[in-house]
Design a protein around this motif. Structure first.
Motif, short mmCIF file in Angstrom:
data_model
loop_
_atom_site.label_atom_id
_atom_site.label_comp_id
_atom_site.label_asym_id
_atom_site.label_seq_id
_atom_site.Cartn_x
_atom_site.Cartn_y
_atom_site.Cartn_z
N GLN A 133 9.89 0.57 62.57
CA GLN A 133 9.37 1.61 61.69
C GLN A 133 10.48 2.54 61.20
O GLN A 133 10.20 3.54 60.53
CB GLN A 133 8.29 2.42 62.40
CG GLN A 133 7.11 1.59 62.86
CD GLN A 133 6.49 0.81 61.72
OE1 GLN A 133 6.12 1.37 60.68
NE2 GLN A 133 6.37 -0.51 61.89
N LYS A 134 11.73 2.22 61.55
CA LYS A 134 12.86 3.06 61.17
C LYS A 134 13.66 2.41 60.04
O LYS A 134 13.70 1.18 59.90
CB LYS A 134 13.80 3.28 62.37
CG LYS A 134 13.13 4.02 63.53
CD LYS A 134 12.75 5.44 63.13
CE LYS A 134 12.21 6.22 64.33
NZ LYS A 134 11.83 7.60 63.97
N LEU A 135 14.32 3.25 59.26
CA LEU A 135 15.10 2.80 58.12
C LEU A 135 16.59 2.83 58.44
O LEU A 135 17.11 3.84 58.93
CB LEU A 135 14.83 3.71 56.91
CG LEU A 135 15.63 3.46 55.63
CD1 LEU A 135 15.30 2.09 55.05
CD2 LEU A 135 15.34 4.57 54.61
N VAL A 136 17.29 1.72 58.18
CA VAL A 136 18.75 1.68 58.27
C VAL A 136 19.30 1.46 56.87
O VAL A 136 18.97 0.47 56.21
CB VAL A 136 19.23 0.56 59.21
CG1 VAL A 136 20.76 0.43 59.16
CG2 VAL A 136 18.78 0.84 60.64
N ILE A 137 20.13 2.41 56.41
CA ILE A 137 20.74 2.32 55.09
C ILE A 137 22.21 1.95 55.27
O ILE A 137 22.97 2.69 55.90
CB ILE A 137 20.63 3.65 54.33
CG1 ILE A 137 19.17 4.09 54.19
CG2 ILE A 137 21.29 3.53 52.95
CD1 ILE A 137 19.00 5.50 53.64
N PHE A 138 22.60 0.81 54.74
CA PHE A 138 24.01 0.39 54.77
C PHE A 138 24.66 0.85 53.46
O PHE A 138 24.12 0.60 52.38
CB PHE A 138 24.10 -1.13 54.90
CG PHE A 138 23.57 -1.67 56.19
CD1 PHE A 138 24.32 -1.62 57.36
CD2 PHE A 138 22.30 -2.25 56.25
CE1 PHE A 138 23.83 -2.13 58.56
CE2 PHE A 138 21.80 -2.76 57.44
CZ PHE A 138 22.57 -2.70 58.60
N SER A 139 25.85 1.48 53.57
CA SER A 139 26.44 2.04 52.34
C SER A 139 27.97 1.97 52.30
O SER A 139 28.58 2.62 51.46
CB SER A 139 26.00 3.50 52.18
OG SER A 139 26.46 4.31 53.25
N ASP A 140 28.59 1.20 53.19
CA ASP A 140 30.05 1.21 53.26
C ASP A 140 30.66 -0.11 52.81
O ASP A 140 30.42 -1.15 53.43
CB ASP A 140 30.51 1.50 54.70
CG ASP A 140 32.02 1.56 54.84
OD1 ASP A 140 32.68 2.04 53.91
OD2 ASP A 140 32.54 1.12 55.88
N GLY A 141 31.42 -0.07 51.71
CA GLY A 141 32.19 -1.24 51.28
C GLY A 141 31.38 -2.48 51.02
O GLY A 141 31.81 -3.59 51.33
N LEU A 142 30.21 -2.33 50.42
CA LEU A 142 29.30 -3.47 50.26
C LEU A 142 29.63 -4.31 49.04
O LEU A 142 30.01 -3.79 47.99
CB LEU A 142 27.86 -2.98 50.13
CG LEU A 142 27.25 -2.24 51.32
CD1 LEU A 142 25.87 -1.73 50.95
CD2 LEU A 142 27.17 -3.15 52.54
N ASP A 143 29.47 -5.62 49.17
CA ASP A 143 29.35 -6.52 48.05
C ASP A 143 28.29 -7.55 48.43
O ASP A 143 27.73 -7.51 49.53
CB ASP A 143 30.68 -7.15 47.67
CG ASP A 143 30.72 -7.51 46.17
OD1 ASP A 143 29.75 -7.24 45.46
OD2 ASP A 143 31.74 -8.06 45.72
N VAL A 144 28.02 -8.50 47.54
CA VAL A 144 26.84 -9.35 47.69
C VAL A 144 26.82 -10.11 49.01
O VAL A 144 25.79 -10.15 49.70
CB VAL A 144 26.71 -10.32 46.49
CG1 VAL A 144 25.56 -11.29 46.71
CG2 VAL A 144 26.48 -9.53 45.22
N ALA A 145 27.93 -10.70 49.40
CA ALA A 145 27.95 -11.50 50.63
C ALA A 145 27.59 -10.65 51.84
O ALA A 145 26.82 -11.08 52.72
CB ALA A 145 29.31 -12.15 50.82
#
Length: 430
Positions: free
Chosen positions: A329-341
């Motif tokens: 029920q918790k949200l994890v937001i990834f936001s560091d150095g992302l690209d498609v892979a």
């Protein structure tokens, strides 16, 4: 739709503004500004530009006079009536009147404070000093101006057809990424690319491409002006700036230890629901969660912005379980150095274990890698950070020691106070 290549070719008039509006900024800056306006309005803060990619010699590429023209133009901006109406009356995260009347009255009359600019060893030393609620609003436009001026310096050497082909290739690259993302079932992704974008026009194009290509999987943009113009959600919560300044103001080790939690206490008084997102890595995620008060476990989720994202998410899941919370029920937001892979990998690993969302930044709005000679349009790591508060130095440790900043003796003190042990350095690309 704007023909970007033709528009770039026609950069002929004296000043073609890079930043056209005070709300051409990230939504979290305005949310934080309101909190600071309420809780720490008279704190004096110094912000400074930091180019982590020292091989990119900005002062050799960008004309100082042109940079000053752009910065002076930003200082001339104020909220338009339409922008004020949008901020006052729009619904953000399901809440109307997110911004209080006293804050809006102040913001409507605000102009950005002066800047100090010098050249040293091929780099610009750009600093901003003033009252925290005012000076903090320089961060995003300053970065946007420098990133776009660097791009213009390269683009100005290119012919008309060369520009057409360049943008056709960049558009094709982005659309191919979108087609891969479209295949991810249950994807939720937002644009977080304002601060290191190729240009305003390119970010706006990228957002429209995401809207068309991903439909409801694309949940919004951090850029307030684009959110307003394209009638989509403005996305954002808070950043490292808050705990860095609160910590610098602490008078003892014990006050320092509690400062990151005091930030979130103040935040909780103003916001609820989806805005209750923890950013735990300023002084190390593991230590932050270990010492966190029980009420924080009830917040909506966590944003992971440094270090190994898999380790960060697993640490958060373990913490929620130990505190009696249901991670699904918790949200994890990834936001560091992302690209498609990386997005594909993280979504596959954590979907079903938590609610997964992505804030896609530089590789959405500035992926021109390999498209010009000598890779002169490749993105690089430029930041603008708070260096001091009321004369005291700020410190950031991060989960990646390559992102640490502050005087060496203060870094060691913070490591001791927050119990930060050995860390693994990760490459900082953007």
């Amino acid at each position: 739709m704007v023909d970007i290549a033709t528009r770039v070719w026609n950069h002929k008039w004296k000043i073609d503004p890079i930043v056209r509006s005070l709300i051409d900024t990230d939504f979290y800056k305005l949310l934080m500004c309101q909190s600071i306006f309420r809780n720490k309005p008279d704190t004096t803060v110094v912000f400074s530009l930091i180019n982590r990619s020292t091989k990119v010699r900005l002062a050799d590429l960008i004309d100082e006079g042109e940079l000053r023209e752009q910065l002076d133009h930003v200082r001339s901006l104020s909220l338009t009536r339409g922008e004020s109406t949008w901020l006052r009356g729009n619904t953000f995260y399901g809440k109307r009147q997110m911004f209080r009347p006293d804050f809006m009255e102040w913001f409507e009359g605000m102009r950005l404070p002066p800047y100090q600019l010098e050249k040293r060893d091929g780099q610009f030393e750009l600093t901003f000093e003033g009252r925290w609620p005012e000076v903090m609003l320089w961060e995003i436009p300053a970065l946007a101006v420098l990133m776009e001026l660097r791009g213009r310096a390269v683009l100005n050497e290119m012919g008309r057809f060369e520009l057409q082909v360049l943008y056709a290739r960049a558009m094709t690259r982005l659309w191919e990424k979108i087609e891969r993302l479209r295949a991810i079932e249950g994807l939720k992704i937002a644009d977080f690319g304002t601060r290191r974008r190729h240009s305003y026009l390119w970010q706006d194009w990228a957002v429209q491409a995401m809207q068309e290509g991903l439909g409801t999987k694309f949940i919004g943009t951090s850029n307030c002006r684009i959110a307003m113009m394209r009638d989509i959600e403005a996305i954002g919560t808070n950043a490292h700036e808050l705990p860095m300044v609160y910590s610098a103001l602490a008078d003892s080790d014990e006050e320092l230890r509690q400062a990151p939690y005091q930030v979130l206490e103040d935040w909780q008084e103003e916001h609820d629901g989806n805005l209750r997102i923890i950013l735990p890595d300023t002084y190390g995620t593991e230590g932050f969660l270990k010492g966190a008060p029980d009420w924080l476990a009830g917040w909506t989720g966590i944003r992971i912005d440094s270090g190994d994202p898999v380790v960060g998410a697993e640490t958060a899941i373990r913490w929620w379980q130990e505190r009696g919370e249901d991670p699904t029920q918790k949200l994890v937001i990834f936001s560091d150095g992302l690209d498609v892979a990386k997005i594909e990998e993280l979504h596959a690993k954590f979907r079903g274990r938590v609610k997964v969302s992505f804030g896609w930044g530089t590789m959405l709005t500035n992926d021109f890698r390999g498209l010009v000679a000598e890779d002169r349009l490749a993105p690089f790591s430029l930041v603008c950070k708070a260096l001091s508060a009321n004369g005291r130095p700020t410190v950031k440790l991060s989960d990646n020691p390559a992102k640490a900043m502050g005087p060496a003796d203060e870094i060691e003190r913070y490591k001791r106070v927050f119990g930060v042990g050995a860390q693994v350095a990760e490459p900082v690309v953007v």
